[in-house]
Design an enzyme around this catalytic site. Structure first.
Site, PDB file in Angstrom:
ATOM      1  N   GLY A  91       0.819  -1.200   0.000  1.00  0.00           N
ATOM      2  CA  GLY A  91       0.000   0.000   0.000  1.00  0.00           C
ATOM      3  C   GLY A  91       0.851   1.246   0.000  1.00  0.00           C
ATOM      4  O   GLY A  91       2.064   1.186   0.229  1.00  0.00           O
ATOM      5  N   LYS A 122       0.969   0.396   7.647  1.00  0.00           N
ATOM      6  CA  LYS A 122       1.485  -0.974   7.473  1.00  0.00           C
ATOM      7  C   LYS A 122       2.388  -1.375   8.634  1.00  0.00           C
ATOM      8  O   LYS A 122       2.230  -2.450   9.223  1.00  0.00           O
ATOM      9  CB  LYS A 122       2.249  -1.073   6.143  1.00  0.00           C
ATOM     10  N   THR A 123       3.356  -0.523   8.959  1.00  0.00           N
ATOM     11  CA  THR A 123       4.297  -0.870  10.035  1.00  0.00           C
ATOM     12  C   THR A 123       3.617  -0.875  11.395  1.00  0.00           C
ATOM     13  O   THR A 123       3.821  -1.790  12.204  1.00  0.00           O
ATOM     14  CB  THR A 123       5.468   0.131  10.039  1.00  0.00           C
ATOM     15  N   SER A 128      -3.092   1.519 -18.434  1.00  0.00           N
ATOM     16  CA  SER A 128      -4.448   1.819 -17.983  1.00  0.00           C
ATOM     17  C   SER A 128      -4.970   3.162 -18.490  1.00  0.00           C
ATOM     18  O   SER A 128      -6.162   3.440 -18.345  1.00  0.00           O
ATOM     19  CB  SER A 128      -4.506   1.791 -16.453  1.00  0.00           C
ATOM     20  N   LYS A 130      -7.919   4.025  -7.314  1.00  0.00           N
ATOM     21  CA  LYS A 130      -8.397   4.958  -8.335  1.00  0.00           C
ATOM     22  C   LYS A 130      -9.795   5.464  -8.005  1.00  0.00           C
ATOM     23  O   LYS A 130     -10.091   6.662  -8.164  1.00  0.00           O
ATOM     24  CB  LYS A 130      -8.373   4.269  -9.695  1.00  0.00           C
TER      25      LYS A 130
END
Length: 844
Positions: A376, A382-383, A699, A742
């Site tokens: 992410g 996260k950590t 994309s 997105k």
């Protein structure tokens, strides 16, 4: 000592003796002298050096009153003053003072003779000297055949002990032969210098004569074996004793030698200490064998050798690792889930995965730990989520940053042949954790480098492979270490830079950015209270209106996480703290319109949409390591040669997508009503803003094709619509990645409609309900559907035109036919025709 207390249980209790009306002459009140590391026995004449004030006064009292004195050994030789009976051994000796000599320094040298054993009942006073109530103890047991046999055995053992080279005078054996009292013979062994204070006290506390003789016999037998083995070693005669017993006696002999001669040799003492640590550790047998070999090498090489430090460090590392040491997992699922929710808002997928693992761990004790990869953008937690998982499971937490590592030895360690070699950071962190099953965070695994020193990501393959990490071998240790119980959690911002083989070993969990409402909740529940505490403020001093937090998110931060938002909240808190420092009664409520007063003008117009529909400008959706974002793709046309210009620092894949879109439009130019000469006489230029930022990926193909279609057909594109998808030459729309990020970006930017590939429809399950409800999400399969949604007054799709043409033809075919018969006319020949009419078959 526990052993001493157990032995004294056999001594009759004084209270019971008194209650039974025993002879009161056995109970006496005497001055007491506490001895350090000295035990006096009955019939023993010894000199005493007395220096403590209480002991000197006790001896003076005994001499003045012609009383005997109680000599009792204190449990701790380091203790200066005795204040309770528990600080003394329970059994001592009643002694007669034969001579007292006062020295110039105030101490007393006394000659005392032990008379009888006494049992310490109570300490009556401590000042000015110790005075105790004691019970005189008589030897227990009669002179039986067993006692006589034991005495005969000890007579022989004493002679053998003296003849084997014991450090006692030969006269001891002669004196022992003349002793006919069993208790006195057993007490005589206390003269041996090899007997410790604890052993002497044990002998003194043994009242039964037979038991005392057995204790003395055992001590003599052991000392005789040690002396005999010493003689064998000195004469280099090999022993035929059992290997285990021989090793034990050798170690005892080495201890005795070190005690006498090796106290000044730290190398020998250190080798012994290392050996004891290795023996007492829980390391596997093969590892222990290797460690003991290294200790043997250490004891043989000279102390000045540089190998000394290398071996010592190596063995220290082996001993300090947590071999078999684990923490108990917290298997309370509700409690763990509560902790995870307390620490983080959202992030349901990783939380659910951890609780599932704990549930399986509760049912099946032996289970492989999962190897997770949190992917992410920065600042999404996260950590910190790894720390929360460790707290929820009751495990230790260690973190290892992999960002910028280029050397494989950072993972596996250096071989011991190198100067200053150490284990790799994996083993170092396991040692720091002190547990074989910590939560091990591998931070920034996508930023591992590679150069001539090796490939660290290849070294991580063994660490993160459940089939191999149960026997991970560090280059320094050269012995296997079990990592299978470690819960590895890796973090990354992008998956693309992680080698496929390494990615395949991990379970990927995507952590996309937060929605605006989630960020507001995070700020209210976590960030604002944290900054208030950090700046010494309270809720009375500073409050944020919800609208102010929304304004702060939109105008002052541009991120997928919450790190910059926390920084801006801290900025406001500092300014308020300055005002509170001047006036403690200050109360501030931050409103949306007041944010500029604290933070200055807004720095971002995050994803600002155009004010009107424009030709050649289409809104696209992109994703990067910073999260999702919207981008305005611009297309324009100028006179010139047939060419396609692409600017905005686009990558090769993105350029190919633009050319594919152009080819699709040129192939459908008639259906779109585009003049073919436009392509021959015009140059089409496509630009993607933020030119300083590199961009790549397929994309944006649909977005660029729609911008060119809008430009060439002259039809405006809807400003409140955004799109993403890869385009093919036939106009099909293929799936893309990062859909959640997105859509979050589109939601924050105020987009109303989003076009996504039909095959990405399954990914909508990960999108928050709030976003799905406020966005009109349209799955599309081809460019006809895209243009129908995106362009105002867009041309009819080719399929519809074809269908209408076929329907018109069918209607014509079904219409009834009429008979067309030529009218009657006179038969004429070319000569009969009037002169002003052309001949038959000629144009009029």
């Amino acid at each position: 000592m526990a052993a001493t207390d157990d032995r004294t249980k056999d001594i009759p209790e004084t209270k019971a003796t008194e209650d039974d009306g025993a002879d009161q002459e056995h109970i006496q009140v005497l001055p007491l002298v506490a001895l350090r590391d000295t035990v006096i026995f009955p019939e023993m004449i010894v000199p005493l050096q007395v220096g403590r004030d209480r002991s000197v006064k006790a001896l003076d009292r005994a001499v003045r009153t012609s009383q005997p004195v109680a000599l009792v050994t204190q449990r701790s030789s380091e203790q200066e003053d005795i204040s309770s009976v528990e600080e003394l051994y329970p059994v001592g000796t009643l002694a007669k003072i034969a001579q007292v000599i006062r020295l110039q320094d105030g101490t007393i040298r006394a000659i005392v003779q032990g008379q009888r054993r006494i049992r310490l009942l109570d300490l009556l006073q401590t000042d000015p000297h110790l005075e105790a109530r004691v019970e005189v103890i008589d030897d227990a047991g009669e002179k039986t055949l067993e006692v006589e046999a034991l005495m005969a055995s000890i007579h022989g053992q004493i002679e053998q002990y003296v003849n084997s080279g014991a450090s006692v005078p030969p006269e001891v054996a002669v004196a022992a032969r003349n002793i006919v009292d069993g208790g006195l013979l057993a007490d005589m062994t206390a003269y041996s210098p090899e007997m410790t204070t604890e052993q002497r006290q044990e002998l003194l506390e043994t009242i039964d004569v037979a038991d005392r003789l057995r204790l003395a016999s055992g001590f003599l037998a052991k000392q005789i074996e040690v002396l005999e083995l010493k003689g064998r070693i000195q004469s280099e005669v090999k022993s035929e004793m059992d290997k285990t017993q021989r090793e034990y006696i050798l170690r005892e002999q080495m201890k005795a030698i070190q005690k006498e001669l090796g106290e000044d040799d730290p190398a020998v003492a250190e080798a012994t200490e290392l050996r004891e640590k290795v023996e007492s550790s829980a390391m596997p047998d093969e590892v222990k064998e290797k460690a003991l070999k290294e200790v043997d090498r250490l004891s043989r090489i000279p102390s000045a050798s540089p190998e000394q430090g290398v071996i010592r460090t190596y063995v220290d590392w082996l001993v300090s690792l947590p071999w078999g040491i684990t923490t108990d997992d917290n298997l309370d699922l509700d409690g763990a889930e509560k902790i995870l929710h307390e620490d983080h808002w959202g992030l349901e997928k990783p939380k659910e995965r951890i609780v599932e693992y704990m549930a399986v761990r509760k049912l099946a004790e032996k289970i492989r730990s999962p190897i997770l990869l949190f992917v992410g953008p920065p600042g999404v937690g996260k950590t910190s989520l790894g720390k929360s998982i460790a707290r929820a499971m009751g495990r230790k937490f260690v973190r290892m940053s992999l960002g910028g590592i280029h050397d494989e030895a950072e993972i596996r360690g250096h071989r011991r042949t190198y100067i200053g070699a150490l284990p790799g950071r994996v083993i170092q962190n396991i040692k720091t954790a002190g547990s074989a099953n910590p939560v091990f965070m591998l931070d920034e695994i996508d930023k591992v480098g590679m150069d001539f020193r090796g490939d660290p990501s290849s070294a991580l393959l063994e660490v993160l492979d459940p089939e191999q990490n149960n026997s991970f071998q560090d280059n320094y240790l050269e012995v296997p270490f079990d990592l299978s119980k470690v819960l590895f959690i890796a973090t990354a911002n992008m998956l693309d830079t992680i080698p496929p083989a390494l990615r395949d070993r991990m379970e990927v969990i995507n952590l996309a950015g937060y929605t605006q409402s989630e960020r507001v909740k995070i700020a209210e529940r976590f960030l604002v209270p944290k900054q208030l505490e950090a700046h010494g403020l309270t809720e009375k001093n500073l409050k944020f209106e919800e609208g102010a937090l929304v304004r702060l998110i939109q105008a002052f931060t541009r991120e997928a996480g919450v790190r910059n938002m926390e920084r801006e909240i801290a900025n406001v808190a500092r300014k308020v703290a300055r005002r509170v420092a001047n006036d403690a009664k200050t109360k501030v409520t931050v409103k949306p319109e007041e944010l500029e007063d604290y933070l200055g003008p807004g720095r971002f117009e995050y994803g600002e949409l155009e004010t009107e529909d424009q030709i050649g400008m289409v809104t696209g959706l992109v994703v990067s390591d910073a999260g999702g974002d919207i981008v305005q793709v611009e297309a324009t046309r100028m006179d010139g040669k047939d060419d396609l210009l692409l600017t905005g620092q686009l990558g090769d894949v993105m350029k190919e997508s633009a050319r594919a879109g152009m080819s699709y439009i040129r192939a459908r130019q008639k259906e779109f009503g585009i003049d073919p000469t436009v392509f021959e006489k015009s140059t089409v230029h496509i630009h993607v803003p933020a030119g300083a930022t590199p961009k790549d990926g397929p994309s944006a193909g649909v977005t660029m094709a729609t911008a060119m279609a809008s430009l060439l057909t002259g039809r405006p594109a809807r400003r409140d619509l955004a799109m993403t998808g890869e385009i093919t030459l036939r106009g099909r729309v293929l799936p893309i990645g990062g859909l959640k990020s997105k859509l979050l970006a589109a939601h924050l930017a105020g987009v109303k409609t989003v076009l996504i590939p039909k095959r990405n429809e399954k990914d909508l399950v990960d999108v928050p309900d709030e976003v799905r409800q406020e966005l009109r999400i349209v799955p599309v399969e081809n460019m006809d559907q895209v243009l129908a949604e995106a362009l105002i007054d867009a041309p009819r799709p080719a399929a519809r035109i074809k269908a209408e043409r076929e329907e018109r033809q069918k209607r014509v075919a079904r219409r009834p036919r009429r008979s067309r018969k030529a009218p009657d006319a006179p038969i004429s020949t070319p000569g009969d025709q009037p002169p002003d009419q052309p001949p038959a078959g000629q144009p009029a």
